[in-house]
Design a protein around this motif. Structure first.
Motif, mmCIF file in Angstrom:
data_model
loop_
_atom_site.group_PDB
_atom_site.id
_atom_site.type_symbol
_atom_site.label_atom_id
_atom_site.label_comp_id
_atom_site.label_asym_id
_atom_site.label_seq_id
_atom_site.Cartn_x
_atom_site.Cartn_y
_atom_site.Cartn_z
ATOM 1 N N ASP A 11 19.227 -22.179 22.297
ATOM 2 C CA ASP A 11 20.091 -23.311 22.514
ATOM 3 C C ASP A 11 19.422 -24.552 21.628
ATOM 4 O O ASP A 11 18.307 -24.290 21.362
ATOM 5 N N ARG A 12 20.284 -25.486 21.605
ATOM 6 C CA ARG A 12 19.602 -26.644 20.718
ATOM 7 C C ARG A 12 18.247 -27.370 21.212
ATOM 8 O O ARG A 12 17.551 -27.871 20.631
ATOM 9 N N ASP A 29 23.925 -30.828 26.293
ATOM 10 C CA ASP A 29 24.576 -29.748 25.661
ATOM 11 C C ASP A 29 25.793 -29.521 26.719
ATOM 12 O O ASP A 29 25.892 -28.543 27.690
#
Ligand code: HGY
Ligand code: MN
Ligand code: MN
Length: 435
Positions: A68-69, A199
């Motif tokens: 994920d980011r 997110d």
């Protein structure tokens, strides 16, 4: 994509992997010959090897892996009918069941704090497959980065970024002992650090997060039980006292001519102990002191002292820190030094979701319900998604030390309990997991 709960992948482990076997595979990764135990810091060689292990174990089970980011690893088993999990997934809001923990360690930590939760999650996936559990709900195994904050100083950095509990700018600027920023180190590891941060789409996709963790105390030992359900996490934070004095020569500076910040630092260490004992239930620890320049024959010019303080009542934690600070100022002035206090991180006491905890105690009626003085990613996520914890017995009750331990049988009992919980949460996909 092959496999999925709709059918066991062809190259999957034939028999469900045991937790002990999974942990044995990584038993030599990140060993610390100097401190003993393990030192696996985010994006260092040891933790990077554990990331590779995570991906390999996920792929053996045909779980679809993404980063994920914020650098957390997610291994998805999408639902029957192809309902995909994760942000933008087709499974819809609140559909996904997520479990996992972290791979990083404290300096000289034990083998189980973090990796037990990830290994138990993979073992639980195998148990679900062996039981033929099928679900429209996606299921994910996750590993959050920098849970211990051992490299960049802020605990649960990956889950805090995900939940919006720390600003991306502050995270990017955090530095390690070598002065490298999180941005530099994470970018080198391949993360697009311009994208780190909250997110919400990923969080919206999660219906429940359940973290299994080694118990970091003797609750289960004293109760004679292998597994507990978590109820709460003590509020806790980290503060840095920076004491400045006069650096000088250890041999030519007479005792009465000194302004020695190390003497004031010693006063802070003793104050932490005395003040915590004066506030029932409080914990205060100084585990890290850093003199500058740090020479044996040098009176330090500055000493940084890190305080970890905790209490179930956030107001008491604040009072403990305030009293330690008052005493720090007094002892510094007496030594002709100055002291500056900076709060580096704080999270209030967390009570896990009542409805989800009730689901776990329904599934595991034998399991006692225990709170914990240890922080976890589950404690951060509890503010944004329904979250629960399971604890596995630790015969020594010791943690953040090489003496941390879990018996193989208890580790497997924990994975079975986790599989029972996940199976319960994966059913009835048309209803919200927690009402
Ligand atoms: O510090 C803690 O309580 C956790 O182990 N990170
Ligand atoms: Mn820990
Ligand atoms: Mn942990």
């Amino acid at each position: 994509m092959s496999g999925g709960l709709t059918g066991r992948p062809t190259d999957a482990p034939t028999a469900p992997a045991s937790v002990a076997g999974l942990l044995r595979d990584i038993a030599d990764v990140g060993r610390d010959a100097t401190r003993g135990g393990y030192s696996r810091f985010v994006y260092d060689d040891g933790e990077t090897t554990l990331r590779e292990w995570f991906v390999a174990e996920a792929e053996r089970r045909s779980l679809e892996v993404e980063t994920d980011r914020n650098g957390a690893l997610w291994a998805w088993r999408h639902g029957t009918g192809g309902a995909t999990g994760g942000p933008g997934g087709t499974a819809g809001p609140g559909a996904a069941v997520v479990t996992g923990s972290h791979l990083d360690s404290v300096p000289g930590g034990g083998a189980y704090d973090g990796p037990l939760g990830v290994a138990s999650a993979f073992a639980a996936v195998d148990l679900l497959d062996a039981r033929g559990v099928r679900s429209e709900r996606p299921l994910a195994v996750v590993a959050f980065p920098e849970e211990e904050g051992a490299r960049f100083g802020v605990a649960c950095l990956g889950s805090r970024l995900l939940a919006g509990a720390i600003t991306p700018d502050r995270a990017r600027a955090l530095t390690d002992a070598d002065g490298l920023t999180f941005a530099e180190v994470a970018a080198r590891a391949g993360l697009d650090v311009d994208r780190i941060g909250p997110d919400p789409a990923r969080l919206a996709a999660i219906g429940a997060f359940v973290e299994l963790h080694v118990e970091q105390g003797r609750g289960l030992v004293d109760l004679g039980e292998p597994v507990a359900v978590g109820s709460a996490i003590l509020g806790h934070g980290r503060w840095r006292f920076s004491v400045t004095g006069q650096g000088n020569h250890a041999g030519t500076t007479l005792m009465l001519d000194r302004r020695d910040p190390m003497v004031a630092a010693a006063g802070i260490v003793l104050a932490a102990r005395e003040v915590a004992i004066d506030h029932a239930g409080a914990r205060a620890t100084v585990g890290r002191v850093q003199p500058v320049p740090g020479g044996t024959n040098v009176i330090a010019s500055r000493v940084d002292v890190w305080l970890d303080a905790r209490h179930p009542d956030d107001a008491v934690t604040a009072a403990v820190v305030a009293e330690i600070h008052r005493r720090a100022v007094a002892v510094a002035e007496a030594e002709g030094c100055e002291v500056v206090l900076v709060e580096e991180s704080y999270g209030g006491t967390v009570h896990f979701d009542d409805g989800l905890r009730a689901r776990l105690t329904d599934v595991l009626p034998q399991a006692p319900v225990l709170d914990t003085g240890a922080g976890h990613d589950a404690g951060v996520l509890a503010s944004v998604v329904p979250t629960a914890m399971l604890f596995t017995r630790n015969p020594t009750g010791v943690s953040h030390s090489p003496e941390e331990s879990v018996e193989d049988d208890d580790a497997q009992t924990g994975a079975v309990a986790l599989a029972d919980v996940l199976e319960s949460l994966l059913l009835r996909p048309q209803e919200p997991i927690v009402s």
